[in-house]
Every structure is written in C-alpha cells, then in structure tokens.
Design an enzyme around this catalytic site. Sequence first.
Site, short mmCIF file in Angstrom:
data_model
loop_
_atom_site.label_atom_id
_atom_site.label_comp_id
_atom_site.label_asym_id
_atom_site.label_seq_id
_atom_site.Cartn_x
_atom_site.Cartn_y
_atom_site.Cartn_z
N LYS B 142 2.56 -0.54 71.31
CA LYS B 142 1.79 0.70 71.40
C LYS B 142 2.11 1.38 72.71
O LYS B 142 1.98 0.78 73.79
CB LYS B 142 0.29 0.39 71.36
CG LYS B 142 -0.26 0.20 69.97
CD LYS B 142 -1.78 0.23 70.05
CE LYS B 142 -2.43 -0.04 68.74
NZ LYS B 142 -3.91 -0.01 68.87
N GLU B 184 -10.76 -9.43 78.09
CA GLU B 184 -9.81 -9.41 76.97
C GLU B 184 -9.34 -10.82 76.62
O GLU B 184 -9.07 -11.13 75.46
CB GLU B 184 -8.61 -8.51 77.28
CG GLU B 184 -8.96 -7.06 77.59
CD GLU B 184 -9.37 -6.22 76.36
OE1 GLU B 184 -9.14 -6.67 75.22
OE2 GLU B 184 -9.93 -5.13 76.56
N LYS B 226 -2.46 -12.57 70.65
CA LYS B 226 -2.02 -11.19 70.48
C LYS B 226 -0.76 -11.12 69.63
O LYS B 226 -0.65 -10.30 68.71
CB LYS B 226 -1.75 -10.57 71.86
CG LYS B 226 -1.11 -9.20 71.82
CD LYS B 226 -2.09 -8.09 71.46
CE LYS B 226 -1.40 -6.75 71.28
NZ LYS B 226 -1.97 -5.67 72.07
N GLU B 236 -0.83 -1.49 62.80
CA GLU B 236 -2.28 -1.38 62.76
C GLU B 236 -2.76 -0.81 61.43
O GLU B 236 -3.58 0.11 61.39
CB GLU B 236 -2.77 -0.49 63.91
CG GLU B 236 -4.22 -0.77 64.26
CD GLU B 236 -4.63 -0.17 65.60
OE1 GLU B 236 -4.08 0.85 65.99
OE2 GLU B 236 -5.51 -0.75 66.22
N ARG B 240 -4.65 -5.78 62.52
CA ARG B 240 -4.58 -5.50 63.96
C ARG B 240 -5.90 -4.93 64.49
O ARG B 240 -6.19 -5.02 65.69
CB ARG B 240 -3.42 -4.55 64.25
CG ARG B 240 -3.10 -4.41 65.72
CD ARG B 240 -1.66 -3.99 65.93
NE ARG B 240 -1.39 -3.64 67.31
CZ ARG B 240 -0.17 -3.36 67.79
NH1 ARG B 240 0.86 -3.39 66.99
NH2 ARG B 240 0.01 -3.06 69.05
N ASN B 244 -9.86 -4.94 68.16
CA ASN B 244 -10.91 -4.05 68.65
C ASN B 244 -12.28 -4.71 68.70
O ASN B 244 -13.29 -4.04 68.78
CB ASN B 244 -10.96 -2.78 67.80
CG ASN B 244 -9.77 -1.88 68.04
OD1 ASN B 244 -9.26 -1.82 69.17
ND2 ASN B 244 -9.31 -1.22 67.00
N HIS B 247 -15.03 -3.28 70.78
CA HIS B 247 -14.59 -1.95 71.21
C HIS B 247 -15.39 -0.81 70.61
O HIS B 247 -15.33 0.30 71.13
CB HIS B 247 -13.10 -1.77 70.89
CG HIS B 247 -12.19 -2.46 71.86
ND1 HIS B 247 -12.24 -3.82 72.08
CD2 HIS B 247 -11.22 -1.98 72.71
CE1 HIS B 247 -11.33 -4.15 72.99
NE2 HIS B 247 -10.71 -3.07 73.38
N HIS B 251 -16.09 1.45 73.57
CA HIS B 251 -15.61 2.82 73.77
C HIS B 251 -16.77 3.78 74.01
O HIS B 251 -16.70 4.66 74.85
CB HIS B 251 -14.81 3.29 72.55
CG HIS B 251 -13.43 2.72 72.47
ND1 HIS B 251 -12.75 2.54 71.29
CD2 HIS B 251 -12.59 2.28 73.44
CE1 HIS B 251 -11.56 2.02 71.52
NE2 HIS B 251 -11.44 1.85 72.83
N HIS B 264 -12.83 -0.69 81.52
CA HIS B 264 -12.66 -0.95 80.10
C HIS B 264 -13.13 -2.36 79.76
O HIS B 264 -13.86 -2.58 78.79
CB HIS B 264 -11.19 -0.75 79.72
CG HIS B 264 -10.90 -1.03 78.28
ND1 HIS B 264 -11.36 -0.23 77.25
CD2 HIS B 264 -10.20 -2.03 77.67
CE1 HIS B 264 -10.96 -0.72 76.08
NE2 HIS B 264 -10.26 -1.82 76.31
#
Lengths: 366, 366
Positions: B142, B184, B226, B236, B240, B244, B247, B251, B264
């Site tokens: 990404k 993470e 990962k 994704e 995938r 998240n 998230h 977010h 984050h």
Amino acid sequence: MVHYVELPGDRRYPVVIESLAALPAWLERVGLRHGRLLLVTDENIARLHLEPLRAALEAAGWTPRVLVLPPGEPTKALPYLERIYDEALRWGIDRRTPVLAFGGGVIGDLAGFAAATLLRGLPLVQVPTTLIAQVDSAIGGKTGINHARGKNLIGAFHQPVLVFADPSLLQTLPVREWTSGLAEVVKHALIGDPALFALLEERWADVMQRDAALLPELISQAVAVKIRVVMQDEREAGLRAILNFGHTFGHAIERVAGYGHFTHGEAVALGMLAALWLSHRRHPDLPVDRIRTLLQRLPVPGSPDTLDFEALREAMQVDKKALAGRLRFVLLRRVGEAYVADDVTEAELRDAWQFVLESHRATVTS
Amino acid sequence: MVHYVELPGDRRYPVVIESLAALPAWLERVGLRHGRLLLVTDENIARLHLEPLRAALEAAGWTPRVLVLPPGEPTKALPYLERIYDEALRWGIDRRTPVLAFGGGVIGDLAGFAAATLLRGLPLVQVPTTLIAQVDSAIGGKTGINHARGKNLIGAFHQPVLVFADPSLLQTLPVREWTSGLAEVVKHALIGDPALFALLEERWADVMQRDAALLPELISQAVAVKIRVVMQDEREAGLRAILNFGHTFGHAIERVAGYGHFTHGEAVALGMLAALWLSHRRHPDLPVDRIRTLLQRLPVPGSPDTLDFEALREAMQVDKKALAGRLRFVLLRRVGEAYVADDVTEAELRDAWQFVLESHRATVTS
C-alpha cells in the site's frame, strides 16, 4: 465486434467496437453496478458527443458526474490530475465508482491515471473518440501524465475493465487527426498483420473517406494487433517495444520541430520511413516499394527537410538515456513481423534520414 | 531472519530482519544492479541514521541521491510528491533505478507512491525505521498520500522488491512512537497469533524496555501475521480488512480529537478495547480480562472521556460512506482469529465506548 484482452491472473476485459447506444448494457456485462460514475471528457468532445452519452447512461440508471477539461496536450499534467482528484473526492466516490474516460489519448491517459490512483484504484472504462486512441492508446493499461522534463514520465499500469470504441465518433474528427491516427493503423499492419496491410493498400481511398461500412473492420483488425502484443507483454518488458515502430526518429522529430508542429502520427509516419530504410538494408526481400508507397500516402504537411540532422541525432541520444545506454530501433523482418535492433550505425542514421526526405519530397511533388 | 511474501504471478519478495550493514548484499540478492539510487528520508532519520547507510551503499558501488523531507504527516501530500518527481527526473532515472524509502509510515507511503508512478513504476525498497512501519505499513504494497478530504485517498498498490527492517533503529524512537507501534503488534497478536499474544503477556517489561535480544523475535512474529494476511488478499478485497481491528473507532477517535492529539497507535489501542467489548458480547468464551489487561498496558496519555460520543458516531458514519453503506467492525472469535461483522447496533456502540472509557480510567488510576 468484440475482442478480449486476456492477462495473467485471470484478468480479462473486452474491447467492444459498436455504437455508443450499447455502452450501458456493456457496463452491466462487465459487472459494474449502477450508481455514480465519474465521466471525464474535453470541451470538443463534450460539445459534439456528450449529451447522447449522458442521456443513455441516465436512462440506464447511472448518475454521471461530468468533468469537462480543456482539449489538448497541456491538459495531461499535474494541475488537471489534481482537479480530477478534488472533484471526485468532493462529489463522493467509493472503490466501486467507475471512471469513464471519454476522449482521445490525453483524456484517456489522464483520467486513466486518476482512476489508477484514486482510493488506490477505481474501475476504468475507456471510451476513446480518436482513431489513435481506439486502435492504440486506450488498450493496454498505460496511463499517465507529462512532466516538464518529458512526456509520460509519471504514470501507472492500470488495465481498464472495458474499452468501448464507437467508429461513428470518428466522422467528426478533424482531418489531420484522422490521418495521424491512420499512421498508427499502418504501423499495426506493418508490425503485425499482412492482411491489414493488404486491406489498406486496396481500399485506401475508402479509408481516407472514412467509409462507414469499412471502419469497424479496419478498427477491429488494428485493435487485434495491439491486443496480441499487450497480451504477450503487459508491462513492456520486451515485445511490447515493437509498438514503437517508427518512434525512435518519430519522437526526435516531434521534439526537434517543437511539439505540435508535426502531429504524433505525422512524426511517426516519417519515422516509419526511416525504419523502413534500415529494415530493407538488413532484409533485402522486404517489399520496400509497396511499403514506401503506403507510407507516402499518409499526408505529412510541413517541411521535414528544415530539421537539422544533428539535432535529431542528439534528440535520439536523449531518448536513449532513458533506455540505459543503447539506441534501439524497431525494424521489420517482413510485413507483419517486427523486432528490436540495437546495431544501427551513425552512418546508417544519416542515410535513413535522406531516404525520409526523398520519400517525403516525392509525395509532395507527385 | 527472513520471511517471504509470495503473491500470484510468481511475485515474491523478502522481508529481512537484520542489521543495516547487510542491506547492500540484499539489494544484490533481489536483483538490483549498482548505479543510481533515489533515497528518500526525513530530517530526523537523516540526522540519526543516514550517514552509515549512505556509506554502506557507496562502499557497495551505489550512487545514492538523497532527498531529505520534513518529518510528520503533512509531508504525505501532493507538494512533496511533486518534489520527489522533480528531483528524481532532474537527477536522471531509468526504469531500473530503485527508490529506497528510509523512514516511518509517512516516508514509506510517500516514496512508495512516487516509486509506483515514476516511469510507470520503479523498484521499491522499504527500509522502515519505526515499529509500526516495520511490522505493518512497509509490508504489503500500500502506498499513497493524503488529500484535504481525508487520509490515504490517493495511492496505488505497488509491492516492494525488498523490505529491510533493522531492529536496532528502533532504539532511537521517541517513547510515544514506540508504544504506538506496540499497539499494532498487539493487534497482530490478537487477529493472528496466540503465541505472540502469550509472548507479549509474559515479557511485557522487556518489550517496553526494547530488550535488544527480544526485538528481532517480536518483530518477526508480528511481521509473519501481516505477511500471512497480505498473501491471502493482496488488494484488500476481503480478508485484509481484519488488519483494521480497532480501526473503526480508532479512525473516529483520531478525527474527532483532531489529528495529532492521539497518535494512530493510541487511537487504535482505544478502538481495540471497543472491538473487544463487541467481540466478547458475541463470543463469551473470549478471555476478555487477559486481553483487556494487555490493552491497558499500552499507555494512552490524554483524556478520551472528553470526546463527544455523538461526534464519534458521526465520524464512523463518514467512514462508512467510503465502504458503501454498512458500518463494519473487525471482531475476534478467539485470540488469533478475527472476522468482519456488520451487525453492530447503535446501542452496542454506546456500551462499547463506555467500556473503553472505564478501561482507560482503570489504567490511569492503577
């Protein structure tokens, strides 16, 4: 008529040659769902052809958002890419919103690159409106923009989900754009299809008059050559380079004359004469007179003999840098078969250029 | 230590966990040829770590061209992308010139996107310098930049040819960046690896102290999760999305608090508490206390209880638009197994948020 581009990883998309009225049905057939659609076009195409397309899309349940950009090469640049980003994100898109590029190479490349990079990739529909875009640039997934340092220096490979070419759109093309596109059709015949070469020889008058009965077949045959090459080399690792037949001199001619003096097609027409001379030197059986006659039928207004040969040679050297060292020419072994050579000498370049000038003069005075 | 990311079409690249001194040998091993190399980094990394890397590259025959950008999220934007384009094209690159991204997520995403789009794609080497980049963002292809309308709205998938993570670089990370990265790592444990979860539980003190003997193993296990997810879903399309985890709320928390208020990782740590509550409600066997205890060990400075719940809910609705209709949460079935749910109710959201606030207060006062 439908051709299919088949690529590794079960990727496959149709190239349809049909009237625009059939486009909505094809959008559905390739799996796109009604909803918003970002339509990018230019002012000329919008004036001539936008309303019927918009109406057909709306009738089929789509909500097209239309962005009309100025026509011409300067549009293929970062400020306009940014404008597409801003408008698309302001309107609201999701990862399934298609981008429909409705125009020639500039719109196809620019909107295609926006589709490649918005939300890391939106479905792209190419609806090319020029001959060169229908038979060449809209197929194969090359997208991008120009940079002050050169053309197409920023871009991505992003295959469309559908290419839809309506031959009737070509009737409104300015004559010089038509004949420029024909140069690419001739190129495809020479590098990949003796039957197309014969068709062009036999029916040149009809071709120049854009005979509506002939166009679909002509486009179809030229499209088939492009597809064949792309399928064998999606990322231009090798074979795809043969699509650059006529382009080594062609790019140099465009650059030295100043972009816009000769059209791309005109420069390639001259470049193909040079490549023909180089090819014939290595392959004496090549029907040089027949090929030269066909190339001479491509009108090239202007005076290539005012171009400085040394400047052309230098411009080719610059191009060469981008390919890490060697000056490469696409040459013909026979009609329908091309390959890449890197053994062309300085002396040959000069003679090839003389052949171009003589051939061009012979056209003008005949 | 080396892991391999294997993707359809015989694409494959190594993720190496080793000292930077070994990088030149790995560049050669993945088939890159000596020559120019475009090295993009930020001012902090340049100050701390650039010179040894530059020296190692030069000793191995490379000619690195170094572009040092300001640190921080605002760099991940079009003006800096344009600066990379301009510098790269001014210096002179060809299609084999590698781009080496030496930094955290901002540099990796930005330089990665430049590599994706210069000359339609240059070889990309990711040399991540933060924990979050080493275990997450540098792997999987990404790339992209932010837009005024939101983060990561412009980008491309462009897999690197090599990811090279030197754990010793992490010793110079500010503590808050370290703990953000740990969020993470915890996430990867929860969605994909019970053994990593156990390791984190048992050796948390060593983890927080960045025990040099432990780091390679810790990074390796997180990287493996990962890679496994990316290999199953490069683009994704489905699986995938489990990356998240935490998230959806995360977010929203970042957005409502204002970007930069929580990192984050901190926002995701809070979001994981919410997702834990939602998961436990559906899967009563989930070891909710053990997981909560681990999440509470992630320091989150600041006061989430000042955030307005309605504003969070609205922010999640905005996120939802981008996914065409449904509010999606990644939930845990058990430690090491996650899935996407879209049946979360409004009332649950409120209760989940209460659970977050209570858990956070308990940490602060404990």
